[in-house]
Design an enzyme around this catalytic site. Structure first.
Site, PDB file in Angstrom:
ATOM      1  N   ASP A  84       2.039  19.787  53.578  1.00 53.33           N
ATOM      2  CA  ASP A  84       2.546  20.902  52.793  1.00 53.33           C
ATOM      3  C   ASP A  84       3.103  20.290  51.498  1.00 53.33           C
ATOM      4  OD1 ASP A  84       3.336  23.340  51.804  1.00 53.33           O
ATOM      5  OD2 ASP A  84       4.335  24.006  53.638  1.00 53.33           O
TER       6      ASP A  84
HETATM    7  C1  BGC Z   1       3.883  26.526  51.177  1.00 49.56           C
HETATM    8  C2  BGC Z   1       2.433  26.443  51.591  1.00 49.56           C
HETATM    9  C3  BGC Z   1       1.548  26.543  50.373  1.00 49.56           C
HETATM   10  C4  BGC Z   1       1.935  25.476  49.378  1.00 49.56           C
HETATM   11  C5  BGC Z   1       1.107  25.500  48.117  1.00 49.56           C
HETATM   12  C6  BGC Z   1       4.219  25.579  50.044  1.00 49.56           C
HETATM   13  O1  BGC Z   1       5.468  25.897  49.510  1.00 49.56           O
HETATM   14  O2  BGC Z   1       4.695  26.281  52.292  1.00 49.56           O
HETATM   15  O3  BGC Z   1       2.132  27.457  52.504  1.00 49.56           O
HETATM   16  O4  BGC Z   1       0.205  26.428  50.749  1.00 49.56           O
HETATM   17  O5  BGC Z   1       3.289  25.670  49.006  1.00 49.56           O
HETATM   18  O6  BGC Z   1       1.413  26.573  47.326  1.00 49.56           O
END
Ligand code: BGC
Length: 742
Positions: free
Chosen positions: A284
């Protein structure tokens, strides 16, 4: 007639907007972000397997090229030319003609389209999809997202979230598929299959146990292996094994002491070894904490990364290889997994060339999903459906229902058509789908007026003058923030109570990302949960209100009466957050930019196996609405159950006057020695029945779904003993049951 003319007029308006949007897309697509020579090389031989092809490329790559593939170059437009505007990029190998993999958030539609002058369809939320209990619909939902990702020249999606709804106040529940691991796992598996059918890399997230947003970067989830495997990880297991996603995204939190993105048990042992996952694990965003530890625990790629000198899987990884801390063979495996994923998905052989998104096709799917996912919770004295020919006046109240429907925030936020780009942590975004117009279209002879509901007394007086009152309530939710309570915010509960007191024919429409408390439920005539219903939410709702569509959805999560009935009265770590009205600490939305660091804390899910309805049943607590509950405009009767440990068979009859669909549910009670909650969902089927029709439903039972996880054997075990099979239309309504011995 008049109604259909109005509908046509509305459709034409929609067409015009869509046409303009289409032109914008065409313009945007005229400047593809990636221009590069077509890939050449022996690995372009399509008769070879993805693994063989990946291996050939790995052999050709220099260490620097490998390292560059293992960290992104920053999210969104940070890297100018190499980014397509999505949340991240996996860098390609220009020397070998291999394109970067452009990654876009696309939980409920492709995010950040407006920023590039493009358009994406907003679907109803994932929780809504789960409420349809329909694998074909889930496939179609994924197909739409895959198609629009390709249209916008993305090679990969970022999610399909399958985190279990352990915490009904989690701000991201709308992006997930509810509280039952089998329903959630199967729903997300179908979604990812549909998505990958479009030659786009699928991703399942957030692995694992990221079940609340509060302190998601610091919380440490404590859980036994049995509990994990039977609850949250079972949802992942089903989704991953059934859909074979190209990527799995590890989550922000810790699990039993180790960060999820450097958790050897979760990544190496379980995901890759036990489940045989062949794709790539990506972090993530900024969830990579170390270099050698993370690489050795099974993390394959860091996102969003950034310049090599700053990334954990950049220069630091090269140094770790030089120092012998990370073997070259592991780096090769990391690269192999990414390349294999790209070859297997088809994005190397058939890269997305960019195309105009088809907003009509998208809207039609979004409407169908909304119609099949709105749950009729209460319908006293058959108040619904409304009779368009007879109704004289309708008061529509609250929640911007004159113009729009609500959408969910954070990285699942889809930009509104024609509007500006949405801001992460910014205000909730409302989409142009007008309940007022949709209701007017259905009842052209009735007086249908709107009141914003801000002045509760005035709204009640307004409701009193109408034959029917429809009150809309809502709760915006978003990534990064949980809800303090199940109670609707502001004066919404007062509003409903006042309107219901003024007009006994009050219908409540809820636009929420998950469960809400409804202290007024006994005083209203009807209630319908439409979640965040997508770009055609109002049209779908009107079809249900007037009976053109017979509701058929069932709750994928328990609605508790109040927070006091939940396993934890407050969310872990919530006490560290600023009190309402206090200056928010840095890092929270709307606050100064420095990082707000909470003190580390444990998330100890003491309810263990008793997630959702299992908690309510084990504790003998009466929910407001049970898991699996949902009404229809017709009625159904169940009979003739026969059951063995392998399969069940029963009859469902439509006992009412309308055609309808019933989601027939099969639950199992395990032998006492298993020490399990009373019932677990093990199978279901949506049965379409005309009035008076009877169908026999026969369903196979998957032995894994009847098993417990035996920690000593580190495997599933189907115990011997006395089981009980229950069949019915909801977890709290199972008129049939039969003993089964194994
Ligand atoms: C989120 C993810 C997301 C990523 C990219 C993170 O803050 O938890 O679900 O895919 O950001 O935007």
């Amino acid at each position: 007639m008049a109604s259909s003319r109005l509908n046509q007029a509305r459709d034409r308006r929609f067409d015009l907007v869509a046409l303009l949007l289409g032109l914008m897309v065409a313009t945007a697509s005229a400047q593809p972000p990636q221009r590069q020579a077509a890939p050449k090389g022996p690995w372009m031989d399509k008769s070879l397997s993805p693994d063989q092809r990946a291996e050939m490329v790995v052999q050709e790559m220099t260490l620097d090229e490998k390292i560059s593939m293992l960290h992104g170059r920053g999210g969104f437009l940070a890297e100018g030319a190499i980014s397509n505007g999505g949340a991240g990029v996996i860098q390609g190998v220009p020397r070998l003609g291999l394109l970067p993999i452009q990654l876009a958030d696309s939980a409920v539609g492709v995010r950040a389209a407006a920023e590039r002058g493009r358009y994406s369809t907003l679907l109803p939320s994932t929780i809504a999809l789960a409420a349809a209990w329909d694998s074909n619909l889930a496939y179609e939902y994924g197909e739409l997202i895959g198609r629009e990702l390709r249209d916008q020249q993305y090679q990969a999606s970022l999610g399909a979230g399958v985190n279990l709804m352990r915490e009904p106040r989690n701000g991201r529940n709308f992006e997930y598929a509810g509280e039952d691991p089998i329903l959630a796992g199967k729903t997300v598996a179908q979604l990812v299959k549909g998505l990958q059918s479009q030659k786009v890399i699928g991703d399942i997230k957030h692995y694992a146990l990221n079940d609340q947003e509060t302190g998601r970067n610091i919380g440490d989830v404590k859980m036994s292996r049995r509990v994990m495997r039977q609850t949250d990880l079972l949802a992942f297991e089903i989704a991953i094994l059934e859909s074979q996603p190209g990527m799995v995204m590890c989550s922000y939190n810790k699990v039993n002491g180790d960060w999820a993105c450097e958790n050897d048990y979760l990544l190496n042992q379980l995901l890759k070894k036990t489940w045989g996952f062949k794709g790539a694990v990506i972090s993530d965003w900024n969830a990579t904490h170390t270099t050698a530890k993370a690489a050795l625990a099974g993390l394959d790629a860091e996102q969003p990364g950034g310049p090599s000198e700053r990334a954990r899987f950049g220069d630091a990884l090269k140094k770790a290889v030089d120092a012998g801390e990370v073997p070259m063979s592991r780096v090769d495996e990391m690269v192999h997994r990414i390349l294999r994923t790209a070859f297997a998905a088809g994005v190397v052989d058939d890269p997305p060339l960019g195309r105009v998104v088809d907003p009509f096709k998208g809207a039609a799917t979004a409407q169908r999903v909304a119609e099949q996912s709105s749950v009729l919770l209460k319908n006293a004295n058959s108040l619904l459906p409304l009779d368009a020919a007879r109704v004289k006046s309708i008061a529509i109240i609250g929640s911007k229902a004159d113009t729009s429907v609500l959408s969910g925030g954070g990285s699942a936020q889809v930009d509104p058509p024609g509007g500006g780009a949405s801001r992460f942590g910014g205000p909730a975004i409302w989409f142009p789908s007008s309940p007022l117009n949709a209701v007017r279209g259905k009842a052209p002879r009735a007086k249908v007026e709107y009141h914003d509901g801000v002045d509760v007394k005035a709204a009640a007086a307004f409701a009193k003058t109408s034959e029917i009152a429809i009150v809309f309530v809502n709760e915006p939710t978003t990534e990064g923030r949980d809800m303090p309570s199940l109670n609707l915010s502001g004066t919404q509960n007062e509003l409903v109570s006042a309107v219901a007191a003024a007009n006994p024919r009050t219908i409540v429409v809820l636009e929420t990302g998950g469960p809400a408390a409804m202290p007024w439920i006994d005083s209203v005539g009807a209630a319908i949960e439409i979640w965040y219903p997508g770009i055609r939410g109002a049209e779908a709702l009107a079809n249900i209100l007037f009976g053109d569509v017979n509701p058929q959805a069932k709750l994928p999560a328990t609605f508790a009466k109040s927070d006091a009935d939940l396993p934890h009265p407050a969310i872990f770590g919530f006490d560290q957050l600023p009190k309402p009205g206090a200056t928010p600490p840095p890092g929270t939305p709307g606050a100064p930019p420095q990082r707000f660091q909470m003190k580390p804390f444990d998330i100890d899910y003491t309810e263990g196996l008793k997630v959702g309805y299992k908690w309510f049943q084990a504790e003998n607590k009466q929910p407001l609405f049970a898991f699996g509950h949902g009404l229809s405009y017709t009625s159904f009767a169940y009979s003739d159950l026969t059951a063995t440990i392998d399969s069940v068979s029963f009859k469902v009859r439509n006992t009412g006057k309308r055609a309808g669909a019933e989601i027939a549910q099969v639950y199992a009670g395990l032998p006492a020695s298993a020490n399990e909650p009373p019932k677990r969902l093990v199978a279901w089927e949506k049965v379409l029945l005309s009035p008076g029709e009877v169908k026999t439903v026969t369903l196979k039972l998957d032995p894994k779904f009847l098993s417990i996880f035996n920690e000593d054997k580190d495997d599933w075990e189907l115990l011997s003993g006395d089981y009980r099979i229950f069949v019915g239309g909801a977890s709290d309504s199972t008129p049939l049951s039969a003993p089964v011995r194994r």
